[in-house]
Write a protein that holds these residues in place. Structure first.
Motif, PDB file in Angstrom:
ATOM      1  N   ALA A   1     -11.721  29.709  52.236  1.00  0.00           N
ATOM      2  CA  ALA A   1     -11.266  31.038  52.654  1.00  0.00           C
ATOM      3  C   ALA A   1      -9.742  31.093  52.719  1.00  0.00           C
ATOM      4  O   ALA A   1      -9.113  32.051  52.247  1.00  0.00           O
ATOM      5  CB  ALA A   1     -11.874  31.395  54.005  1.00  0.00           C
ATOM      6  N   LEU A   2      -9.126  30.052  53.300  1.00  0.00           N
ATOM      7  CA  LEU A   2      -7.661  30.034  53.398  1.00  0.00           C
ATOM      8  C   LEU A   2      -7.025  29.923  52.013  1.00  0.00           C
ATOM      9  O   LEU A   2      -5.995  30.554  51.737  1.00  0.00           O
ATOM     10  CB  LEU A   2      -7.217  28.876  54.290  1.00  0.00           C
ATOM     11  CG  LEU A   2      -7.524  29.037  55.786  1.00  0.00           C
ATOM     12  CD1 LEU A   2      -7.222  27.745  56.538  1.00  0.00           C
ATOM     13  CD2 LEU A   2      -6.718  30.188  56.390  1.00  0.00           C
ATOM     14  N   ASN A   3      -7.622  29.127  51.135  1.00  0.00           N
ATOM     15  CA  ASN A   3      -7.088  29.000  49.775  1.00  0.00           C
ATOM     16  C   ASN A   3      -7.182  30.323  49.019  1.00  0.00           C
ATOM     17  O   ASN A   3      -6.269  30.698  48.272  1.00  0.00           O
ATOM     18  CB  ASN A   3      -7.847  27.910  49.012  1.00  0.00           C
ATOM     19  CG  ASN A   3      -7.594  26.526  49.588  1.00  0.00           C
ATOM     20  OD1 ASN A   3      -6.612  26.309  50.304  1.00  0.00           O
ATOM     21  ND2 ASN A   3      -8.483  25.581  49.300  1.00  0.00           N
ATOM     22  N   SER A   4      -8.296  31.048  49.216  1.00  0.00           N
ATOM     23  CA  SER A   4      -8.458  32.346  48.542  1.00  0.00           C
ATOM     24  C   SER A   4      -7.427  33.344  49.042  1.00  0.00           C
ATOM     25  O   SER A   4      -6.863  34.126  48.263  1.00  0.00           O
ATOM     26  CB  SER A   4      -9.874  32.885  48.780  1.00  0.00           C
ATOM     27  OG  SER A   4     -10.846  32.003  48.251  1.00  0.00           O
ATOM     28  N   LEU A   5      -7.180  33.322  50.348  1.00  0.00           N
ATOM     29  CA  LEU A   5      -6.186  34.229  50.907  1.00  0.00           C
ATOM     30  C   LEU A   5      -4.786  33.877  50.418  1.00  0.00           C
ATOM     31  O   LEU A   5      -3.981  34.758  50.106  1.00  0.00           O
ATOM     32  CB  LEU A   5      -6.241  34.183  52.438  1.00  0.00           C
ATOM     33  CG  LEU A   5      -5.215  35.039  53.184  1.00  0.00           C
ATOM     34  CD1 LEU A   5      -5.425  36.519  52.893  1.00  0.00           C
ATOM     35  CD2 LEU A   5      -5.284  34.782  54.687  1.00  0.00           C
ATOM     36  N   ASN A   6      -4.497  32.589  50.325  1.00  0.00           N
ATOM     37  CA  ASN A   6      -3.166  32.134  49.925  1.00  0.00           C
ATOM     38  C   ASN A   6      -2.933  32.260  48.421  1.00  0.00           C
ATOM     39  O   ASN A   6      -1.800  32.284  47.958  1.00  0.00           O
ATOM     40  CB  ASN A   6      -2.972  30.680  50.367  1.00  0.00           C
ATOM     41  CG  ASN A   6      -1.538  30.223  50.254  1.00  0.00           C
ATOM     42  OD1 ASN A   6      -0.616  30.936  50.658  1.00  0.00           O
ATOM     43  ND2 ASN A   6      -1.332  29.034  49.693  1.00  0.00           N
ATOM     44  N   GLY A   7      -4.020  32.331  47.659  1.00  0.00           N
ATOM     45  CA  GLY A   7      -3.898  32.407  46.207  1.00  0.00           C
ATOM     46  C   GLY A   7      -3.734  31.052  45.552  1.00  0.00           C
ATOM     47  O   GLY A   7      -3.650  30.960  44.322  1.00  0.00           O
ATOM     48  N   GLN A   8      -3.698  30.000  46.336  1.00  0.00           N
ATOM     49  CA  GLN A   8      -3.571  28.622  45.858  1.00  0.00           C
ATOM     50  C   GLN A   8      -3.955  27.696  47.013  1.00  0.00           C
ATOM     51  O   GLN A   8      -4.039  28.146  48.155  1.00  0.00           O
ATOM     52  CB  GLN A   8      -2.138  28.343  45.393  1.00  0.00           C
ATOM     53  CG  GLN A   8      -1.090  28.573  46.465  1.00  0.00           C
ATOM     54  CD  GLN A   8       0.315  28.370  45.942  1.00  0.00           C
ATOM     55  OE1 GLN A   8       0.526  27.734  44.916  1.00  0.00           O
ATOM     56  NE2 GLN A   8       1.300  28.907  46.656  1.00  0.00           N
ATOM     57  N   PRO A   9      -4.202  26.429  46.747  1.00  0.00           N
ATOM     58  CA  PRO A   9      -4.575  25.517  47.833  1.00  0.00           C
ATOM     59  C   PRO A   9      -3.518  25.511  48.938  1.00  0.00           C
ATOM     60  O   PRO A   9      -2.319  25.476  48.674  1.00  0.00           O
ATOM     61  CB  PRO A   9      -4.681  24.160  47.143  1.00  0.00           C
ATOM     62  CG  PRO A   9      -5.015  24.492  45.723  1.00  0.00           C
ATOM     63  CD  PRO A   9      -4.282  25.764  45.428  1.00  0.00           C
ATOM     64  N   LEU A  10      -3.989  25.586  50.168  1.00  0.00           N
ATOM     65  CA  LEU A  10      -3.097  25.641  51.327  1.00  0.00           C
ATOM     66  C   LEU A  10      -3.203  24.332  52.101  1.00  0.00           C
ATOM     67  O   LEU A  10      -4.304  23.908  52.461  1.00  0.00           O
ATOM     68  CB  LEU A  10      -3.477  26.826  52.233  1.00  0.00           C
ATOM     69  CG  LEU A  10      -2.646  27.001  53.504  1.00  0.00           C
ATOM     70  CD1 LEU A  10      -1.177  27.260  53.164  1.00  0.00           C
ATOM     71  CD2 LEU A  10      -3.205  28.134  54.359  1.00  0.00           C
ATOM     72  N   PHE A  11      -2.027  23.725  52.344  1.00  0.00           N
ATOM     73  CA  PHE A  11      -1.961  22.485  53.111  1.00  0.00           C
ATOM     74  C   PHE A  11      -1.103  22.714  54.351  1.00  0.00           C
ATOM     75  O   PHE A  11      -0.374  23.706  54.457  1.00  0.00           O
ATOM     76  CB  PHE A  11      -1.379  21.351  52.256  1.00  0.00           C
ATOM     77  CG  PHE A  11      -2.178  21.083  51.007  1.00  0.00           C
ATOM     78  CD1 PHE A  11      -3.369  20.353  51.066  1.00  0.00           C
ATOM     79  CD2 PHE A  11      -1.748  21.568  49.780  1.00  0.00           C
ATOM     80  CE1 PHE A  11      -4.100  20.116  49.913  1.00  0.00           C
ATOM     81  CE2 PHE A  11      -2.474  21.329  48.631  1.00  0.00           C
ATOM     82  CZ  PHE A  11      -3.660  20.600  48.690  1.00  0.00           C
ATOM     83  N   PHE A  12      -1.194  21.756  55.256  1.00  0.00           N
ATOM     84  CA  PHE A  12      -0.492  21.898  56.530  1.00  0.00           C
ATOM     85  C   PHE A  12       1.014  22.039  56.326  1.00  0.00           C
ATOM     86  O   PHE A  12       1.670  22.836  56.999  1.00  0.00           O
ATOM     87  CB  PHE A  12      -0.808  20.683  57.418  1.00  0.00           C
ATOM     88  CG  PHE A  12      -0.091  20.718  58.737  1.00  0.00           C
ATOM     89  CD1 PHE A  12      -0.518  21.546  59.762  1.00  0.00           C
ATOM     90  CD2 PHE A  12       1.038  19.921  58.955  1.00  0.00           C
ATOM     91  CE1 PHE A  12       0.148  21.585  60.972  1.00  0.00           C
ATOM     92  CE2 PHE A  12       1.706  19.957  60.165  1.00  0.00           C
ATOM     93  CZ  PHE A  12       1.260  20.794  61.177  1.00  0.00           C
ATOM     94  N   ASN A  13       1.570  21.268  55.387  1.00  0.00           N
ATOM     95  CA  ASN A  13       3.017  21.299  55.195  1.00  0.00           C
ATOM     96  C   ASN A  13       3.498  22.566  54.485  1.00  0.00           C
ATOM     97  O   ASN A  13       4.694  22.769  54.317  1.00  0.00           O
ATOM     98  CB  ASN A  13       3.475  20.059  54.421  1.00  0.00           C
ATOM     99  CG  ASN A  13       2.825  19.972  53.045  1.00  0.00           C
ATOM    100  OD1 ASN A  13       1.854  20.672  52.766  1.00  0.00           O
ATOM    101  ND2 ASN A  13       3.351  19.106  52.194  1.00  0.00           N
TER     102      ASN A  13
END
Length: 291
Positions: free
Chosen positions: A219-231
């Protein structure tokens, strides 16, 4: 000498008009035709008199029955300085068999100047009265001929229609906005990512923690448009500043996910799954615009 004589004669000629008690007199009446039994007929009398002269109200016609077919319903006198406006309202009670001429009776208005009395005649006024029905009534197969009633005039309803159209337009816009917030439009998947994630989490237990974490990551990756990491949360907040308010929960999620996937002996408990669902619910509220 001739000029002086002309001036004297002019003054003598004007002296009569100056001494006239009534400077203006007029009787205003409506059309003299087109009346039927029961109609009211107004009559207005305008009279202007010299200073020092007064009108005697008792000389006006008395309210009530004038004769067998004529009533005087109203008598109104308005005075403005030396100007009098007398309004009379007659009503006719006569049903002729054919067009008939009738006459409103004349009368004399009495004016007084000290002990002297002056009269101003109001002339009689003639008008025609029409019958309510024909002298020879037409017959039909059903009996006496009668014309149909006149249909009532239609009231203008443009304002109502405009108001209804405006209300419907506002209602449609509000419904569309709510549908957008709730992710009802398939083409707007960014508004439904956490809605779908919550549906998937609802059927999972603590034994399915790996799948639950994967659902939230997706869900977070879809919202971000790319893989989302902590950094990369800083970049994510710049693009989606509304999620900055749950920074602590997102930081917990990434730390927990790292420990779960990359640490040995990590055991998931029901509280962890509940906290994960609460994070997803907060994201859903932000997604809908209600937080």
């Amino acid at each position: 000498m001739r000029i002086v004589l002309i001036m004297v004669l002019s003054l003598l000629g004007c002296s009569g008009s100056i001494d006239e008690p009534v400077s203006y007199f007029n009787v205003e009446t409506p059309r003299p035709f087109g009346y039927v039994n029961g109609d009211e007929i107004p009559q207005r009398i305008i009279i202007e008199i010299r200073s020092g002269i007064s009108l005697q109200p008792g000389s006006l016609p008395a309210k009530g029955q004038i004769n067998r077919w004529l009533n005087l319903n109203q008598v109104t006198v308005k005075q403005t300085g030396q100007r009098y406006q007398i309004d009379l309202l007659y009503q006719v009670f006569y049903a002729p068999l054919e067009v008939k001429s009738l006459t409103l009776p004349g009368f004399t208005i009495q004016l007084s100047q000290g002990e002297k009395s002056i009269g101003q005649n109001v002339p009689a006024w003639t008008f025609t009265l029409s019958p309510l029905r024909e002298l020879v009534v037409r017959q039909t197969e059903q009996g006496e001929y009668m014309r149909p009633d006149s249909p009532p005039p239609l009231l203008a309803n443009n304002q109502v229609l405009y108001g209804l159209a405006a209300s419907l337009s506002v209602a449609v816009l509000i419904a569309a906005y709510l549908a957008y917030l709730y992710g009802c439009f398939p083409g707007m998947s960014r508004r439904t990512v956490f809605k779908l994630a919550l549906r998937k989490l609802a059927g999972l237990s603590k034994a399915d923690m790996e799948q639950a974490l994967t659902v939230v990551h997706h869900a977070l990756n879809s919202l971000n448009g790319q893989p989302l990491f902590f950094n990369r949360l800083g970049e994510f907040y710049r693009r989606n500043p509304e999620y900055l308010q749950i920074n602590a929960q997102l930081a917990w999620f990434f730390n927990y996910s790292n420990r779960y996937f990359f640490s040995d002996g990590m055991i998931a408990v029901a509280q962890d799954l509940q906290q994960l669902k609460e994070l997803c619910e907060q994201c859903r509220k932000i997604e809908r615009g209600s937080q």
